[in-house]
Design a protein around this motif. Sequence first.
Motif, PDB file in Angstrom:
ATOM      1  N   SER A 261      54.989  18.620  31.986  1.00 11.06           N
ATOM      2  CA  SER A 261      54.075  19.735  32.270  1.00 11.06           C
ATOM      3  C   SER A 261      52.893  19.730  31.313  1.00 11.06           C
ATOM      4  N   LEU A 262      53.155  19.550  30.019  1.00 11.88           N
ATOM      5  CA  LEU A 262      52.087  19.558  29.034  1.00 11.88           C
ATOM      6  C   LEU A 262      51.129  18.391  29.244  1.00 11.88           C
ATOM      7  N   GLU A 263      51.663  17.245  29.609  1.00 10.95           N
ATOM      8  CA  GLU A 263      50.802  16.082  29.847  1.00 10.95           C
ATOM      9  C   GLU A 263      49.876  16.316  31.039  1.00 10.95           C
ATOM     10  N   LYS A 264      50.307  17.147  31.970  1.00  8.65           N
ATOM     11  CA  LYS A 264      49.469  17.489  33.125  1.00  8.65           C
ATOM     12  C   LYS A 264      48.543  18.669  32.826  1.00  8.65           C
ATOM     13  N   GLY A 265      48.696  19.255  31.632  1.00  6.33           N
ATOM     14  CA  GLY A 265      47.866  20.394  31.274  1.00  6.33           C
ATOM     15  C   GLY A 265      48.295  21.689  31.928  1.00  6.33           C
ATOM     16  N   SER A 266      49.565  21.754  32.368  1.00  7.40           N
ATOM     17  CA  SER A 266      50.050  22.950  33.048  1.00  7.40           C
ATOM     18  C   SER A 266      51.023  23.726  32.168  1.00  7.40           C
ATOM     19  N   ALA A 267      51.302  24.949  32.568  1.00  7.49           N
ATOM     20  CA  ALA A 267      52.232  25.800  31.817  1.00  7.49           C
ATOM     21  C   ALA A 267      53.647  25.240  31.907  1.00  7.49           C
ATOM     22  N   THR A 268      54.445  25.531  30.904  1.00  8.10           N
ATOM     23  CA  THR A 268      55.833  25.069  30.858  1.00  8.10           C
ATOM     24  C   THR A 268      56.780  26.207  31.245  1.00  8.10           C
ATOM     25  N   GLU A 269      58.063  25.871  31.292  1.00  8.71           N
ATOM     26  CA  GLU A 269      59.101  26.858  31.585  1.00  8.71           C
ATOM     27  C   GLU A 269      59.748  27.399  30.313  1.00  8.71           C
ATOM     28  N   ILE A 270      59.012  27.355  29.212  1.00  5.88           N
ATOM     29  CA  ILE A 270      59.579  27.741  27.921  1.00  5.88           C
ATOM     30  C   ILE A 270      60.148  29.155  27.944  1.00  5.88           C
ATOM     31  N   ASP A 271      59.527  30.075  28.691  1.00 10.92           N
ATOM     32  CA  ASP A 271      60.005  31.457  28.718  1.00 10.92           C
ATOM     33  C   ASP A 271      61.370  31.589  29.379  1.00 10.92           C
ATOM     34  N   PHE A 272      61.734  30.630  30.221  1.00 14.57           N
ATOM     35  CA  PHE A 272      63.009  30.679  30.928  1.00 14.57           C
ATOM     36  C   PHE A 272      64.075  29.805  30.264  1.00 14.57           C
ATOM     37  N   ILE A 273      63.697  29.124  29.176  1.00 13.92           N
ATOM     38  CA  ILE A 273      64.655  28.234  28.497  1.00 13.92           C
ATOM     39  C   ILE A 273      64.857  28.749  27.073  1.00 13.92           C
ATOM     40  N   ASN A 274      64.126  28.233  26.102  1.00 13.50           N
ATOM     41  CA  ASN A 274      64.268  28.745  24.736  1.00 13.50           C
ATOM     42  C   ASN A 274      63.882  30.217  24.655  1.00 13.50           C
ATOM     43  N   GLY A 275      62.891  30.619  25.448  1.00 13.12           N
ATOM     44  CA  GLY A 275      62.497  32.018  25.481  1.00 13.12           C
ATOM     45  C   GLY A 275      63.599  32.922  25.993  1.00 13.12           C
ATOM     46  N   PRO A 289      66.287  32.200  15.195  1.00 13.05           N
ATOM     47  CA  PRO A 289      65.031  31.772  14.559  1.00 13.05           C
ATOM     48  C   PRO A 289      64.554  30.383  14.988  1.00 13.05           C
ATOM     49  N   VAL A 290      65.465  29.454  15.233  1.00 14.86           N
ATOM     50  CA  VAL A 290      65.046  28.106  15.625  1.00 14.86           C
ATOM     51  C   VAL A 290      64.403  28.140  17.008  1.00 14.86           C
ATOM     52  N   ASN A 291      65.056  28.804  17.948  1.00 20.48           N
ATOM     53  CA  ASN A 291      64.481  28.901  19.290  1.00 20.48           C
ATOM     54  C   ASN A 291      63.174  29.678  19.272  1.00 20.48           C
ATOM     55  N   ARG A 292      63.088  30.695  18.458  1.00 24.26           N
ATOM     56  CA  ARG A 292      61.849  31.470  18.355  1.00 24.26           C
ATOM     57  C   ARG A 292      60.710  30.578  17.858  1.00 24.26           C
ATOM     58  N   ALA A 293      61.006  29.705  16.900  1.00 26.09           N
ATOM     59  CA  ALA A 293      59.979  28.794  16.374  1.00 26.09           C
ATOM     60  C   ALA A 293      59.565  27.774  17.433  1.00 26.09           C
ATOM     61  N   LEU A 294      60.526  27.268  18.212  1.00 25.28           N
ATOM     62  CA  LEU A 294      60.202  26.306  19.265  1.00 25.28           C
ATOM     63  C   LEU A 294      59.326  26.945  20.338  1.00 25.28           C
ATOM     64  N   VAL A 295      59.646  28.193  20.688  1.00 29.59           N
ATOM     65  CA  VAL A 295      58.813  28.919  21.649  1.00 29.59           C
ATOM     66  C   VAL A 295      57.386  29.055  21.117  1.00 29.59           C
ATOM     67  N   ALA A 296      57.255  29.421  19.854  1.00 33.97           N
ATOM     68  CA  ALA A 296      55.931  29.605  19.256  1.00 33.97           C
ATOM     69  C   ALA A 296      55.127  28.304  19.299  1.00 33.97           C
ATOM     70  N   CYS A 297      55.791  27.183  19.009  1.00 33.38           N
ATOM     71  CA  CYS A 297      55.095  25.886  19.003  1.00 33.38           C
ATOM     72  C   CYS A 297      54.603  25.522  20.403  1.00 33.38           C
ATOM     73  N   ILE A 298      55.471  25.691  21.400  1.00 34.85           N
ATOM     74  CA  ILE A 298      55.072  25.365  22.773  1.00 34.85           C
ATOM     75  C   ILE A 298      53.957  26.295  23.242  1.00 34.85           C
ATOM     76  N   LYS A 299      54.067  27.589  22.925  1.00 34.10           N
ATOM     77  CA  LYS A 299      53.017  28.528  23.300  1.00 34.10           C
ATOM     78  C   LYS A 299      51.688  28.137  22.650  1.00 34.10           C
ATOM     79  N   GLY A 300      51.767  27.660  21.421  1.00 34.86           N
ATOM     80  CA  GLY A 300      50.554  27.212  20.739  1.00 34.86           C
ATOM     81  C   GLY A 300      49.932  26.002  21.410  1.00 34.86           C
ATOM     82  N   ILE A 301      50.764  25.067  21.829  1.00 35.23           N
ATOM     83  CA  ILE A 301      50.255  23.882  22.532  1.00 35.23           C
ATOM     84  C   ILE A 301      49.633  24.283  23.863  1.00 35.23           C
ATOM     85  N   GLU A 302      50.297  25.184  24.582  1.00 34.11           N
ATOM     86  CA  GLU A 302      49.747  25.661  25.863  1.00 34.11           C
ATOM     87  C   GLU A 302      48.380  26.315  25.644  1.00 34.11           C
TER      88      GLU A 302
END
Length: 316
Positions: A261-275, A289-302
């Motif tokens: 998804s990120l390689e295509k420049g589209s949104a991910t399903e992070i909110d339905f997985i780690n989120g 805390p680990v999942n919260r940090a992973l969500v933050a990183c993906i949201k930042g990339i998006e």
Amino acid sequence: MRICVLGAGALGSALGGVLADGGADVRLLGRVAHMEAIAQDGLMLREGQRDRKVRLQAHTDAAAIGAVDLVIVLVKSFHTREAVMAARALVGPETTVLSLQNGLGHEDVLTEVVGRDRVIAGKTYVGGVMLAPGHVRVGTLGKETLIGELDGTVSARVRRIAAVFEAAGLAISVSTNILGVIWDKLLVNVATGALSGITRLPYGPLYAVPEVEECAIAAVAEAMAVAQAQGVTLATRDAREAWVKAAEGLPPEFKASMLQSLEKGSATEIDFINGAVVRWGERSGVPTPVNRALVACIKGIEASLGRDAAVLERAA
């Protein structure tokens, strides 16, 4: 049994293609370029180094397909409601709707749209990577699909669906604990999805980094603690099991769907997985805390991808 795969991207095409190749009556419903390529030249499936062509119907409009016996929902999680609403032409008096999507909460959305009596739940470990329009890499070796009624019964319709999968050579099981199945699959997605997206690594190099494995296992352990707090019975006994299972039978070049998804420049399903782990953790009083940090990183990339697109648009 007439089957339509709703959301025939990489995974949907891989699964639908294998089912069709095994003799099932399958229609794909997806995006224009991919569906047009399949309609014109067939669907090319690559397993290992071998390609094989499968002929099947491919459409962009549900009305062109009409009512089917089984709708397999594989759209991105955040598109579930609008996609099913737009595809109501697929749903007739006897139609069953099966979600094989990643993450948590899809069955609730489907129930609201088509009614609880039509909905069954499931998860699949089959993998798919889009190589080009009409061309998909498939990962089925050792990859099981599990399905079940929401009330835990073993119904005739579930057995019929399982028989179709078996006829196509796909590993499938009927579960009387589908909620546990959903959480077990979530653990696999928690293990690799965000980390693959953040590092931009396919599975081969991803699994070669010990620190990545350590982080993945910590994220899975948090999710397991949340599931246990919710009274969910898991088949997964050790957090490392999910990390190992995620890569079983898949080639080193395989990419997690979040990375795709990120390689295509589209949104991910992070909110339905780690989120989802974070949200359920908050409800359960379990820290994540680990999942919260992973969500933050993906949201930042998006956000970065969105900003880059906006900059390019302004410059053009």
